[in-house]
Design a protein around this motif. Structure first.
Motif, PDB file in Angstrom:
ATOM      1  N   GLU A 237       0.698  -1.183   0.139  1.00  0.00           N
ATOM      2  CA  GLU A 237       0.001   0.081  -0.114  1.00  0.00           C
ATOM      3  C   GLU A 237       1.020   1.386   0.002  1.00  0.00           C
ATOM      4  OE1 GLU A 237      -2.748  -0.443   3.035  1.00  0.00           O
ATOM      5  OE2 GLU A 237      -3.861  -2.023   2.148  1.00  0.00           O
ATOM      6  N   THR A 238       1.889   1.280   0.857  1.00  0.00           N
ATOM      7  CA  THR A 238       2.878   2.427   0.755  1.00  0.00           C
ATOM      8  C   THR A 238       3.510   2.611  -0.717  1.00  0.00           C
ATOM      9  OG1 THR A 238       3.151   1.762   3.164  1.00  0.00           O
ATOM     10  CG2 THR A 238       4.656   3.341   2.198  1.00  0.00           C
ATOM     11  N   ILE A 239       3.779   1.371  -1.259  1.00  0.00           N
ATOM     12  CA  ILE A 239       4.491   1.664  -2.663  1.00  0.00           C
ATOM     13  C   ILE A 239       3.387   2.353  -3.476  1.00  0.00           C
ATOM     14  CG2 ILE A 239       5.326   0.518  -4.484  1.00  0.00           C
ATOM     15  CD1 ILE A 239       6.967  -1.467  -2.406  1.00  0.00           C
ATOM     16  N   GLU A 240       2.355   1.751  -3.493  1.00  0.00           N
ATOM     17  CA  GLU A 240       1.245   2.101  -4.454  1.00  0.00           C
ATOM     18  C   GLU A 240       1.062   3.672  -4.209  1.00  0.00           C
ATOM     19  OE1 GLU A 240      -2.230   0.223  -6.535  1.00  0.00           O
ATOM     20  OE2 GLU A 240      -0.267  -0.155  -6.206  1.00  0.00           O
ATOM     21  N   ASP A 241       1.051   4.135  -3.139  1.00  0.00           N
ATOM     22  CA  ASP A 241       0.660   5.453  -2.727  1.00  0.00           C
ATOM     23  C   ASP A 241       1.935   6.307  -2.994  1.00  0.00           C
ATOM     24  OD1 ASP A 241      -1.380   5.075  -1.462  1.00  0.00           O
ATOM     25  OD2 ASP A 241      -0.588   5.390   0.788  1.00  0.00           O
ATOM     26  N   GLN A 242       2.912   5.923  -3.017  1.00  0.00           N
ATOM     27  CA  GLN A 242       4.323   6.657  -3.534  1.00  0.00           C
ATOM     28  C   GLN A 242       4.626   6.786  -4.701  1.00  0.00           C
ATOM     29  OE1 GLN A 242       5.695   8.538  -1.182  1.00  0.00           O
ATOM     30  NE2 GLN A 242       4.352   7.824   0.389  1.00  0.00           N
ATOM     31  N   LEU A 243       3.968   5.740  -5.683  1.00  0.00           N
ATOM     32  CA  LEU A 243       4.455   5.857  -6.981  1.00  0.00           C
ATOM     33  C   LEU A 243       4.485   7.191  -7.783  1.00  0.00           C
ATOM     34  CD1 LEU A 243       3.030   2.523  -8.053  1.00  0.00           C
ATOM     35  CD2 LEU A 243       5.313   3.063  -8.137  1.00  0.00           C
ATOM     36  N   VAL A 244       3.318   7.855  -7.355  1.00  0.00           N
ATOM     37  CA  VAL A 244       3.089   9.074  -8.250  1.00  0.00           C
ATOM     38  C   VAL A 244       4.071  10.165  -8.266  1.00  0.00           C
ATOM     39  CG1 VAL A 244       0.619   9.256  -8.050  1.00  0.00           C
ATOM     40  CG2 VAL A 244       1.708  10.293  -6.212  1.00  0.00           C
ATOM     41  N   ARG A 245       4.889   9.802  -6.919  1.00  0.00           N
ATOM     42  CA  ARG A 245       5.942  10.971  -6.870  1.00  0.00           C
ATOM     43  C   ARG A 245       7.400  10.479  -6.892  1.00  0.00           C
ATOM     44  NH1 ARG A 245       6.484  13.071  -0.460  1.00  0.00           N
ATOM     45  NH2 ARG A 245       6.383  10.898   0.351  1.00  0.00           N
ATOM     46  N   ALA A 246       7.286   9.442  -7.657  1.00  0.00           N
ATOM     47  CA  ALA A 246       8.934   8.429  -7.537  1.00  0.00           C
ATOM     48  C   ALA A 246       9.110   8.343  -9.173  1.00  0.00           C
ATOM     49  CB  ALA A 246       8.555   7.235  -7.028  1.00  0.00           C
ATOM     50  N   ASP A 247      10.520   8.522  -9.447  1.00  0.00           N
ATOM     51  CA  ASP A 247      11.267   8.305 -10.524  1.00  0.00           C
ATOM     52  C   ASP A 247      11.866   6.900 -10.220  1.00  0.00           C
ATOM     53  OD1 ASP A 247      10.178  10.301 -12.225  1.00  0.00           O
ATOM     54  OD2 ASP A 247      11.660  11.718 -11.126  1.00  0.00           O
ATOM     55  N   LEU A 248      12.190   6.843  -8.800  1.00  0.00           N
ATOM     56  CA  LEU A 248      13.011   5.441  -8.442  1.00  0.00           C
ATOM     57  C   LEU A 248      12.506   5.466  -6.954  1.00  0.00           C
ATOM     58  CD1 LEU A 248      15.147   3.483  -8.921  1.00  0.00           C
ATOM     59  CD2 LEU A 248      16.804   5.099  -8.038  1.00  0.00           C
ATOM     60  N   LEU A 249      12.321   4.105  -6.584  1.00  0.00           N
ATOM     61  CA  LEU A 249      11.993   3.847  -5.085  1.00  0.00           C
ATOM     62  C   LEU A 249      13.057   2.985  -4.645  1.00  0.00           C
ATOM     63  CD1 LEU A 249       8.412   2.329  -5.932  1.00  0.00           C
ATOM     64  CD2 LEU A 249       8.980   4.376  -4.333  1.00  0.00           C
ATOM     65  N   VAL A 250      13.512   3.182  -3.551  1.00  0.00           N
ATOM     66  CA  VAL A 250      14.557   2.676  -2.862  1.00  0.00           C
ATOM     67  C   VAL A 250      14.052   1.980  -1.453  1.00  0.00           C
ATOM     68  CG1 VAL A 250      16.958   2.781  -1.893  1.00  0.00           C
ATOM     69  CG2 VAL A 250      16.310   3.961  -3.815  1.00  0.00           C
ATOM     70  N   THR A 251      13.974   0.937  -1.325  1.00  0.00           N
ATOM     71  CA  THR A 251      13.618   0.448   0.220  1.00  0.00           C
ATOM     72  C   THR A 251      14.825  -0.079   0.955  1.00  0.00           C
ATOM     73  OG1 THR A 251      13.199  -2.062  -0.790  1.00  0.00           O
ATOM     74  CG2 THR A 251      11.381  -0.653  -1.002  1.00  0.00           C
ATOM     75  N   THR A 252      14.815   0.010   2.331  1.00  0.00           N
ATOM     76  CA  THR A 252      15.678  -0.836   2.950  1.00  0.00           C
ATOM     77  C   THR A 252      15.005  -1.759   3.779  1.00  0.00           C
ATOM     78  OG1 THR A 252      15.913   0.569   5.040  1.00  0.00           O
ATOM     79  CG2 THR A 252      17.164   1.753   3.172  1.00  0.00           C
ATOM     80  N   GLY A 253      15.756  -2.928   4.190  1.00  0.00           N
ATOM     81  CA  GLY A 253      15.216  -4.094   5.104  1.00  0.00           C
ATOM     82  C   GLY A 253      14.300  -5.043   4.375  1.00  0.00           C
ATOM     83  N   GLY A 254      14.372  -6.034   5.087  1.00  0.00           N
ATOM     84  CA  GLY A 254      13.234  -6.855   4.654  1.00  0.00           C
ATOM     85  C   GLY A 254      13.578  -7.840   3.051  1.00  0.00           C
ATOM     86  N   VAL A 255      14.853  -8.180   3.104  1.00  0.00           N
ATOM     87  CA  VAL A 255      15.047  -8.712   1.790  1.00  0.00           C
ATOM     88  C   VAL A 255      15.971  -9.910   1.889  1.00  0.00           C
ATOM     89  CG1 VAL A 255      14.754  -6.744   0.251  1.00  0.00           C
ATOM     90  CG2 VAL A 255      16.957  -7.170   1.229  1.00  0.00           C
TER      91      VAL A 255
END
Ligand code: AMP
Ligand code: MG
Length: 404
Positions: A237-255
């Motif tokens: 849900e957070t990723i979905e919400d953030q897509l509009v303002r992202a040219d690139l998403l970077v996550t940390t943790g959980g991999v």
């Protein structure tokens, strides 16, 4: 592959292959620092555009002051004054002078400027105690750049001096790649916001601030979205919400390899547009990348340990941010340096050890754990140890990435 691990270069190449440059845009000059120029900039007019004075002094005919010296000064009438910005058309009569300021247009007929320091600074008459040849203290039109000359090449990362040349040539806006917008997402049930109290079992979130700052340091806009719980729904849900303002998403943790606790991997794996793998490096082994959403926004999933996340950002995310701008030069500079102390590195993995580079020597820091943020904060370099080397000694040459 070595032992099922993907080599660093192969992982980077795969990330870059998923990234297309952003559409070029036109931006005002005050917005373009650090951006990549998308079209050549040429001089529309000669630079400087007209003959002008290089000094405060007196415009003269050089032949009128030919013999002037301290012992035999020459005195000329002063028939006018031209300041910088004066657009009048002036002509210098024979055997006379015009007071002129730095940057003022040279009057017609004058061919030299006598600096005020060589004169008595007279207002109606001036006494000149040194000669000057034709062209003295005159900046000739076009002596910096001819009309049509190339000033800044497409693909240049715009620094203040480039911006000066572009502005000085009269361009009010330029064609550039837009500043990439990076959304940084930090996951982990253990994360507390710095500035709030901790209870045992929790830690303060360092990654989201660090990665957002690193993205800005790389010339991007960065937005931070932290405190995402270890729950696949929340992540998606957070990723979905953030897509509009992202040219690139970077996550940390959980991999990493912890099964359902590895929430980023668990949530994104189902999309089928992601690759998760182990990369032959230390720190930073668990890595992932892919695209999300209808617009196929690239996403890079970094490990949670802060040092792993930092190293992974410098090695993978910086080049990816360059690729968004069709710019291959955003990776860190690599230099050779002599080790002052021994080091060890696991076989089959490339180490990025935190070190202090000073001149042509580099010292590995004590505390090379991937949770050692205090040590990280003392480093200015990453000592890279190739996959096939397991130890090095003092005096050995190491390749070192210089941190920004
Ligand atoms: P993970 O990759 O989620 O298993 O996290 C690995 C380690 O990094 C754990 O010790 C986490 O507590 C730590 N960690 C994860 N995210 C952060 C963060 N945002 N700031 C500081 N440490 C973190
Ligand atoms: Mg976690």
């Amino acid at each position: 592959m070595t032992d099922g691990l993907t080599p660093v270069e192969a992982h980077l190449a795969d990330i870059l292959a998923t990234i297309a440059p952003l559409p070029v845009t036109r931006l005002e000059l005050s917005q373009v620092e650090g951006l990549i120029l998308a079209a050549d900039i040429t001089a529309v007019q000669p630079l400087p555009p007209f003959d002008n004075s290089a000094m405060d002094g007196y415009a003269v005919h050089a032949e009128d002051v030919a013999g002037a010296s301290k012992e035999h000064p020459v005195t000329l009438p002063v028939v006018g004054e031209i300041a910088a910005g004066d657009t009048g058309a002036y002509a210098l009569p024979a055997h006379s002078s015009i007071r002129i300021m730095t940057g003022a247009m040279l009057p017609n007929g004058a061919d030299a400027v006598i600096p005020v320091e060589w004169t008595d600074a007279g207002l109606s008459r001036v006494t000149i105690s040194a000669s000057a040849s034709a062209g003295h203290a005159v900046r000739v039109a076009g002596d910096d750049a001819k009309a049509g000359e190339l000033l800044v090449t497409r693909g240049t990362r715009l620094k203040p001096m480039h911006i000066a040349a572009i502005a000085g040539a009269g361009h009010g806006s330029v064609s550039v790649y837009p500043r990439p917008r990076v959304v940084v997402l930090a996951t982990g049930d253990e994360l507390a916001e710095p500035g709030t109290p901790l209870v045992p079992g929790r830690i303060w979130d360092a990654n989201s601030f660090m990665i957002a700052a690193a993205a800005r340091e790389a010339g991007c806009l960065a937005y931070r979205q932290a405190g995402i719980p270890d729950e696949p729904r929340a992540v998606l849900e957070t990723i979905e919400d953030q897509l509009v303002r992202a040219d690139l998403l970077v996550t940390t943790g959980g991999v990493s390899m912890g099964g359902e606790h590895d929430v980023v991997k668990a949530a994104l794996q189902r999309l089928g547009t992601m690759t998760f793998r182990k990369v032959a490096m230390q720190p930073g082994m668990p890595q992932g990348f892919g695209v999300v959403g209808q617009d196929r926004v690239p996403i890079i999933t970094l490990p949670g340990n802060p040092v792993s996340a930092y190293v992974s950002f410098q090695v993978f995310v910086r080049p990816a941010l360059g690729a968004l701008q069709d710019y291959p030069g955003l990776g860190l500079p690599l230099v050779k340096a002599s080790l002052t102390a021994p080091l060890r590195s696991p076989a089959g993995r490339r180490s990025y050890l935190r070190g202090v580079l000073s001149g042509d020597e580099v010292t590995p820091l004590t505390g090379q754990g991937s949770h050692h943020i205090a040590t990280l904060s003392r480093a200015n370099a990453l000592i890279t140890v190739p996959e096939w080397i397991v130890q090095q000694g003092p005096g050995d040459t190491a390749e070192v990435l210089v941190l920004p």
